[in-house]
Design a protein around this motif. Sequence first.
Motif, PDB file in Angstrom:
ATOM      1  N   ASN A   1       2.239  26.764 -18.702  1.00  0.00           N
ATOM      2  CA  ASN A   1       3.394  26.634 -17.819  1.00  0.00           C
ATOM      3  C   ASN A   1       3.328  25.299 -17.084  1.00  0.00           C
ATOM      4  N   LEU A   2       4.442  24.589 -17.067  1.00  0.00           N
ATOM      5  CA  LEU A   2       4.533  23.325 -16.341  1.00  0.00           C
ATOM      6  C   LEU A   2       4.780  23.629 -14.863  1.00  0.00           C
ATOM      7  N   LEU A   3       3.925  23.106 -14.001  1.00  0.00           N
ATOM      8  CA  LEU A   3       4.070  23.306 -12.563  1.00  0.00           C
ATOM      9  C   LEU A   3       4.919  22.191 -11.964  1.00  0.00           C
ATOM     10  N   ASP A   4       5.403  22.405 -10.757  1.00  0.00           N
ATOM     11  CA  ASP A   4       6.253  21.411 -10.090  1.00  0.00           C
ATOM     12  C   ASP A   4       5.552  20.070  -9.892  1.00  0.00           C
ATOM     13  N   ASN A   5       4.221  20.072  -9.776  1.00  0.00           N
ATOM     14  CA  ASN A   5       3.484  18.818  -9.574  1.00  0.00           C
ATOM     15  C   ASN A   5       3.191  18.089 -10.892  1.00  0.00           C
ATOM     16  N   GLY A   6       3.700  18.633 -12.022  1.00  0.00           N
ATOM     17  CA  GLY A   6       3.512  17.972 -13.309  1.00  0.00           C
ATOM     18  C   GLY A   6       2.288  18.416 -14.082  1.00  0.00           C
ATOM     19  N   SER A   7       1.446  19.249 -13.488  1.00  0.00           N
ATOM     20  CA  SER A   7       0.285  19.762 -14.213  1.00  0.00           C
ATOM     21  C   SER A   7       0.661  21.074 -14.917  1.00  0.00           C
ATOM     22  N   PHE A   8      -0.242  21.539 -15.756  1.00  0.00           N
ATOM     23  CA  PHE A   8      -0.008  22.769 -16.506  1.00  0.00           C
ATOM     24  C   PHE A   8      -1.031  23.819 -16.111  1.00  0.00           C
ATOM     25  N   ASN A   9      -0.635  25.089 -16.169  1.00  0.00           N
ATOM     26  CA  ASN A   9      -1.607  26.167 -16.041  1.00  0.00           C
ATOM     27  C   ASN A   9      -1.392  27.148 -17.185  1.00  0.00           C
ATOM     28  N   PRO A  10      -2.484  27.719 -17.697  1.00  0.00           N
ATOM     29  CA  PRO A  10      -2.359  28.623 -18.838  1.00  0.00           C
ATOM     30  C   PRO A  10      -1.810  29.978 -18.406  1.00  0.00           C
ATOM     31  N   GLN A  11      -1.089  30.624 -19.314  1.00  0.00           N
ATOM     32  CA  GLN A  11      -0.634  31.991 -19.092  1.00  0.00           C
ATOM     33  C   GLN A  11      -1.283  32.872 -20.134  1.00  0.00           C
ATOM     34  N   GLN A  12      -1.915  33.927 -19.679  1.00  0.00           N
ATOM     35  CA  GLN A  12      -2.603  34.855 -20.575  1.00  0.00           C
ATOM     36  C   GLN A  12      -1.583  35.589 -21.439  1.00  0.00           C
ATOM     37  N   LEU A  13      -1.794  35.557 -22.746  1.00  0.00           N
ATOM     38  CA  LEU A  13      -0.947  36.321 -23.661  1.00  0.00           C
ATOM     39  C   LEU A  13      -1.633  37.652 -23.962  1.00  0.00           C
ATOM     40  N   PRO A  14      -0.849  38.698 -24.126  1.00  0.00           N
ATOM     41  CA  PRO A  14      -1.454  39.998 -24.442  1.00  0.00           C
ATOM     42  C   PRO A  14      -1.918  40.043 -25.896  1.00  0.00           C
ATOM     43  N   GLU A  15      -2.892  40.893 -26.160  1.00  0.00           N
ATOM     44  CA  GLU A  15      -3.278  41.151 -27.547  1.00  0.00           C
ATOM     45  C   GLU A  15      -2.134  41.911 -28.204  1.00  0.00           C
ATOM     46  N   VAL A  16      -1.779  41.526 -29.404  1.00  0.00           N
ATOM     47  CA  VAL A  16      -0.763  42.253 -30.149  1.00  0.00           C
ATOM     48  C   VAL A  16      -1.491  43.223 -31.067  1.00  0.00           C
ATOM     49  N   ALA A  17      -1.290  44.511 -30.829  1.00  0.00           N
ATOM     50  CA  ALA A  17      -1.972  45.543 -31.607  1.00  0.00           C
ATOM     51  C   ALA A  17      -1.240  45.727 -32.940  1.00  0.00           C
ATOM     52  N   LEU A  18      -1.743  45.053 -33.962  1.00  0.00           N
ATOM     53  CA  LEU A  18      -1.123  45.168 -35.282  1.00  0.00           C
ATOM     54  C   LEU A  18      -1.470  46.518 -35.898  1.00  0.00           C
ATOM     55  N   PRO A  19      -0.504  47.186 -36.533  1.00  0.00           N
ATOM     56  CA  PRO A  19      -0.810  48.465 -37.181  1.00  0.00           C
ATOM     57  C   PRO A  19      -1.945  48.363 -38.198  1.00  0.00           C
ATOM     58  N   ILE A  20      -2.077  47.226 -38.847  1.00  0.00           N
ATOM     59  CA  ILE A  20      -3.123  47.024 -39.849  1.00  0.00           C
ATOM     60  C   ILE A  20      -4.524  47.034 -39.205  1.00  0.00           C
TER      61      ILE A  20
END
Length: 135
Positions: free
Chosen positions: A38-57
């Motif tokens: 995510n781009l912050l107002d000060n121009g730096s970035f911070n990561p956003q945690q993505l969820p695990e996708v539970a694949l049926p396989i």
Amino acid sequence: VPAALTGVEDITAAWAPDSRRLAFYRGGMSGGTTEVWNLLDNGSFNPQQLPEVALPIAKDMADPANEWINDYVRPEKWLSNDELVLKMTGRISYATGKPTEKVYDYEYTASIILDRGEATVTNLKEVKKTQVPRY
């Protein structure tokens, strides 16, 4: 080459329509994953945690005779500033090393909704699961 990219064979980046989020994929021979920044107002970035996708396989991995050969999670496209479509592809082996071994390529898609620091999986779809030769 930055140390974080050493050994990386594949890089994909996709900006959200408002350019406030970047989905970044990096991978190699056996797999790869996507991160969202995510781009912050000060121009730096911070990561956003993505969820695990539970694949049926994935339920098939409870059997120790089965194994992931490779697994990739790539950003496919942004549907909006808050919705990212991921494409998950890979190869799985059933009854590895036995005469009855069968190998399949698979592909799934899922939408990830990003809202105020939270991320949820929606719209998981199996696109294909095809038996292929082992090598």
